[in-house]
Design an enzyme around this catalytic site. Structure first.
Site, PDB file in Angstrom:
ATOM      1  CG  ASP A  12      74.928  41.526 -10.995  1.00  0.00           C
ATOM      2  OD1 ASP A  12      75.784  41.324 -10.028  1.00  0.00           O
ATOM      3  OD2 ASP A  12      74.916  40.799 -12.074  1.00  0.00           O
ATOM      4  CE1 TYR A 228      70.927  45.575 -20.383  1.00  0.00           C
ATOM      5  CE2 TYR A 228      73.224  47.040 -19.885  1.00  0.00           C
ATOM      6  CZ  TYR A 228      72.358  45.474 -19.799  1.00  0.00           C
ATOM      7  OH  TYR A 228      73.264  44.743 -19.956  1.00  0.00           O
ATOM      8  CE  LYS A 231      69.148  41.987 -22.829  1.00  0.00           C
ATOM      9  NZ  LYS A 231      68.097  42.602 -23.743  1.00  0.00           N
TER      10      LYS A 231
HETATM   11  C1  F6R Z   1      76.232  42.472 -19.444  1.00  0.00           C
HETATM   12  C2  F6R Z   1      76.893  42.618 -18.853  1.00  0.00           C
HETATM   13  C3  F6R Z   1      78.187  43.170 -19.368  1.00  0.00           C
HETATM   14  C4  F6R Z   1      78.143  44.557 -18.831  1.00  0.00           C
HETATM   15  C5  F6R Z   1      79.817  45.278 -19.358  1.00  0.00           C
HETATM   16  C6  F6R Z   1      78.952  46.902 -18.794  1.00  0.00           C
HETATM   17  O1  F6R Z   1      75.214  41.954 -18.683  1.00  0.00           O
HETATM   18  O2  F6R Z   1      76.638  42.384 -17.286  1.00  0.00           O
HETATM   19  O3  F6R Z   1      78.569  43.167 -20.136  1.00  0.00           O
HETATM   20  O4  F6R Z   1      76.598  45.163 -19.658  1.00  0.00           O
HETATM   21  O5  F6R Z   1      81.200  44.624 -18.443  1.00  0.00           O
HETATM   22  O6  F6R Z   1      79.724  47.152 -17.393  1.00  0.00           O
HETATM   23  P1  F6R Z   1      79.446  48.543 -17.054  1.00  0.00           P
HETATM   24  O7  F6R Z   1      78.172  49.565 -17.709  1.00  0.00           O
HETATM   25  O8  F6R Z   1      79.148  48.134 -15.586  1.00  0.00           O
HETATM   26  O9  F6R Z   1      80.829  49.101 -17.043  1.00  0.00           O
HETATM   27 MG    MG Z   2      76.845  42.003 -13.182  1.00  0.00          MG
HETATM   28 MG    MG Z   3      74.784  38.670 -14.338  1.00  0.00          MG
END
Ligand code: F6R
Ligand code: MG
Ligand code: MG
Length: 362
Positions: A12, A228, A231
């Site tokens: 990613d 974190y 995933k």
């Molecule tokens: C799960 C994922 C999304 C982010 C969520 C918060 O794998 O990628 O659900 O965890 O959108 O993202 P941030 O912390 O970047 O605002």
């Molecule tokens: Mg992402």
């Molecule tokens: Mg992803």
């Protein structure tokens, strides 16, 4: 015939919009780079796709597994595509490039990787699965069904070439140790482990002659980063037919939208929805988690395809069921079992909350 290696390397490196999908310019840039590498002779062939916000590189070559050259090429590609992502201010540009410098192998650095080396058969059908918003344990249930469950794979019963069963390599991701378990002999022990799919992950499957049949990416990005970062959005590669499970047996487990860990903020259980590439853009509550399946016939290492295997009405019911389950489980909000158990929340805010409250616990 010489053996070939198929590598699926993914990362990613920036989402469009948010973490939901991929900007077409990233795909175009990746294809240009790989085309150059093919012309230079490093690659036999390649295919580029995405599942949600994950860029998936499918490579065939003669460099073997864990090749420094192939891994460095993929790493450099991710760095270059991150530049495109930065120019467009895409979301989370460079998210999976956890280290600033390449250390010889993408494993353990953030990107996910699944590789297998084999002699191409007279006809070599393979299916590449890619997932978004879930972790590598998501492949445990389908791999068990494909290679060990006669209620899924009738070939285990009626194809003499499959009747001896298969060997599973299972990784304990916390201890970083591998155990080999045989099916049908060890299935109860196997299920005892892989039922805990956030701890024990099937890394590969072989037939009893030692031929590779399936591999998965087993990185745990949150364990690597110690905090974190998302995933792992894993990939899996399965060889099919002629003494291995048929294409239809390999796809059959996904008719059940079984529950996987991931979804919003990597902290929820949700149904795994099989979709075509054009629908691989998790939106509702950043989900539900998606899986795509691309089928290819290999021809001297060239990828003939893909066929978008879940672009098929026979998966409509699974998608509808996934939506029903998503609706139901979402109503639990921040409560388990929608939210993951505490043990899986360690890399989120949980330690901070506990620390803040430590003096208020009497
Ligand atoms: C799960 C994922 C999304 C982010 C969520 C918060 O794998 O990628 O659900 O965890 O959108 O993202 P941030 O912390 O970047 O605002
Ligand atoms: Mg992402
Ligand atoms: Mg992803």
């Amino acid at each position: 015939m010489a053996k070939i290696t198929i590598s699926v390397i993914k990362a990613d490196i920036g989402g469009y919009v948010g973490h939901s999908s991929m900007h077409p310019n990233i795909l175009t840039r990746a294809m240009q780079i790989l085309d150059d590498q093919k012309k230079k002779g490093l690659l036999i062939d390649f295919y580029v796709t995405h599942c949600g916000d994950d860029l998936e590189l499918l490579l065939s070559h003669n460099q073997g597994e864990n090749s420094g050259e192939i891994h460095k090429m993929a790493w450099d590609l991710f760095v270059e595509c991150t530049e495109v992502a930065k120019q467009l201010k895409l979301y989370g540009a460079g998210q999976d490039l956890l280290s600033d410098a390449f250390a010889g192998n993408v494993k353990g650095m953030g990107p996910g990787c699944a590789e297998m080396t084999f002699e191409e058969r007279e006809s070599e059908p393979i299916i590449i699965f890619a997932a978004d918003k879930t972790s590598p344990g998501a492949w445990n249930m389908p791999l068990y069904k494909i290679f060990a469950d006669p209620f899924n794979t009738i070939g285990l019963v009626i194809d003499p070439k499959m009747h001896d069963g298969f060997t599973f390599e299972v990784l304990d991701i916390f201890e970083n140790k591998i155990v080999k378990l045989n099916s049908p002999e060890d299935i109860y022990d196997l299920l005892c482990l892989i039922g805990a799919s956030e701890h024990y992950i099937i890394k590969s499957v072989y037939n009893k002659n030692g031929e590779i049949a399936a591999v998965t990416s087993t990185q745990k990005v949150n364990l690597i980063a110690g905090r974190y970062v998302g995933k792992d959005d894993p990939v899996m590669m399965v060889r099919c037919q002629s003494g291995l499970p048929a294409v239809g047996e390999v796809l059959e487990p996904f008719s059940l939208p079984y529950m996987v860990a991931g979804w919003m903020r990597g902290s929820h259980w949700g149904p795994f929805m099989p979709v075509s590439v054009k629908d691989a853009h998790p939106t509702r509550f950043d989900g539900p988690p998606r899986v795509i399946a691309l089928g290819f016939q290999l021809s001297q290492g060239t990828f003939i395809g893909p066929r978008d295997m879940f672009a098929d009405p026979s998966y409509d019911l699974a998608r509808q069921k996934a939506n029903e389950i998503a609706n139901y489980i979402r109503r639990h909000g921040p409560f388990e079992p929608q939210r993951l158990p505490l043990s899986d929340m360690e890399y989120t805010t949980l330690p901070q909350v506990l620390n803040k409250l430590k003096d208020r616990f009497k």
